[in-house]
Motif scaffolding. Sequence first.
Motif, short mmCIF file in Angstrom:
data_model
loop_
_atom_site.label_atom_id
_atom_site.label_comp_id
_atom_site.label_asym_id
_atom_site.label_seq_id
_atom_site.Cartn_x
_atom_site.Cartn_y
_atom_site.Cartn_z
N GLU A 173 -15.01 -2.53 -13.28
CA GLU A 173 -15.54 -1.95 -12.04
C GLU A 173 -17.06 -2.05 -12.04
N MET A 215 -13.16 -2.84 -8.68
CA MET A 215 -12.17 -3.90 -8.87
C MET A 215 -11.71 -3.92 -10.31
N GLU A 272 -17.16 1.04 -6.11
CA GLU A 272 -16.79 0.39 -7.38
C GLU A 272 -17.46 1.10 -8.56
N ILE A 305 -8.71 5.88 -6.48
CA ILE A 305 -9.22 4.51 -6.40
C ILE A 305 -8.46 3.71 -5.34
N GLN A 328 -3.56 -2.15 -9.72
CA GLN A 328 -3.81 -0.71 -9.69
C GLN A 328 -2.64 0.05 -9.12
N GLU A 360 -9.75 1.69 -2.08
CA GLU A 360 -9.63 0.22 -2.06
C GLU A 360 -9.14 -0.30 -0.71
N HIS A 369 -15.63 4.14 -9.17
CA HIS A 369 -14.38 3.89 -9.88
C HIS A 369 -14.62 3.86 -11.39
FE FE2 Z 1 -12.61 -0.71 -7.66
#
Ligand code: FE2
Lengths: 328, 211
Positions: free
Chosen positions: A62, A1, A92, A171, A153, A175, A95
């Motif tokens: 992240e 995130m 995450e 990513i 993003q 997601e 990421h």
């Molecule tokens: Fe993420």
Amino acid sequence: MYGGGNVFEATKFDDLQTEDPAKLAEFEARIARGEKIEPTDWMPQLYRKQLIRMIEQHAHSEIIGALPEGTWITRAPGFRRKMAQMAKVQDEVGHAQLLYSAAETLGKSREQMLTDLINGKSKYSNVFNYPAFTWADSNIISWLIDAGAIVNQMANAKGSYGPYSRALERICAEEAFHLKYGHDAVVHLATGTPKQREMVQAALNRWWPPIMTFFGPSDKMSTHTETLMRWKVKMASNDDCRQQFLDMYVPKIWELGLTVPDPNLKKNAETGQWEYTEPDWDEFKRVINGDGPCNAERLAVRRTAEERGAWVRHALLNPKAKYVRPLA
Amino acid sequence: MSLKSLDPRVTRLHLPDGEVPPMEEKPALDQFETYEAFHQKKESTPHAYAGPVHAPNEDVAFLFAKEQYSRRFPCVSLWVVRTENIQVTPYANDGENVYDILRVEAPATQSEQPEPYEIFHLKKRGKAHTHVGRVVATSYQEALQEAKNQFGDKAPIVNVWVVKSKDVLQSAEDDKDMWATTPDKKYREAIAYKVMDKITKYKEENKNTPA
Ligand SMILES: [Fe+2]
Ligand SMILES: [Fe+2]
Ligand SMILES: [Fe+2]
């Protein structure tokens, strides 16, 4: 995130007068043609500085963002949800790895980024300084914080820096699962027993104020911001991102019969813009500067992991190893 | 006083509460060297650049790359190369052919033994390098010259990576089963979550009750 709402502060590199005009013109022309910048290209100091800062903050968000959800893995109701929650948390953390590498291509070492995170020198998304009291809090994070992250993003993936775009493409693909998983979990509670509905409404009430600050305060439209937008570092204003988020998700909250804890929230039919109570930016500043409910815990947990793993990394280190920046 | 968390496991760590001295700067190479990973999504497509990993050695780099880049989506083969072992040309503008602007110099030192090299092209800035083939040469320069002869007409080519084949750690034919279960893990696919059905049912049942 993703910790959106980057505040792009002025730096001593703001003065473009010190840059070689021919090289600067060539650089700007490349971006204007829609071409990406690759790591070995010439770039202005300001571009390098702001990208490192932005990608690094994204990476930290992240890795710290994985903590509140990670803590719920063992307590997730049922085996399937444990598996899914674990897969999301693993994504995450992955990421973060991708993003640290992208920032590294610009010249800041991963060692330095990790040290700066732990010592409070670099920031991460402020929302993760708030606690996840119940399973429903974890679900609200999975759905709405990730939703906010995706808005950011998707915009940033169209930015001008090649390695960041490449990382964001991967990513964003991952997601898609987070968003659906989070939505599903919230729908499950919202359409469940009265107790479950109560739980998810309480979690939404707790998370709404941080969510409204997720994209950061309104941008001051300075020449600085304008430069970063022209260079496709900043792809959308904080307010535009917030509006887009509200447009996409408020109806999805309302259709579940849940309420948003802001009596002023409504879409103005004339302007097409959402109106809302201005978030408490004083609290935002206070929390981002360290005085939030979970700041100390987040950094202490991260630091413990680094310190306890140090001997393993040391034992594995090949004495002949030589550091080379990632290529792309 | 130690830190009290909502998570009892964190509380049990007895982490210090309040001001703590800053962590010492990490030593160089605390995060290891870098490797670049290439994945092949299906038999009929070439290997493509996936991204970097940090690792203490090639074998661990392979494991990290497998987790990082082939965990979620179909994969049939994975290559890993130390970043240091990849020779990179300058980047051309989009639409151009980098081989045309390269001055490929005669190799300074001629090694006796010709050996295979893997060639990767980037077709557009911001995209991923893909494997175009293998050449046999006695040096990187000669390999690049050979690559120009054999693959130089596939423009646009904005950048070329040259790697000695012996420096590429490749997954073996037998390794393929490590991706066999990827499609089974439906719980990490967006389409596994049928939210709309539940929402429609909920709305249907609550038509007459105001929210
Ligand atoms: Fe993420
Ligand atoms: Fe996510
Ligand atoms: Fe997330």
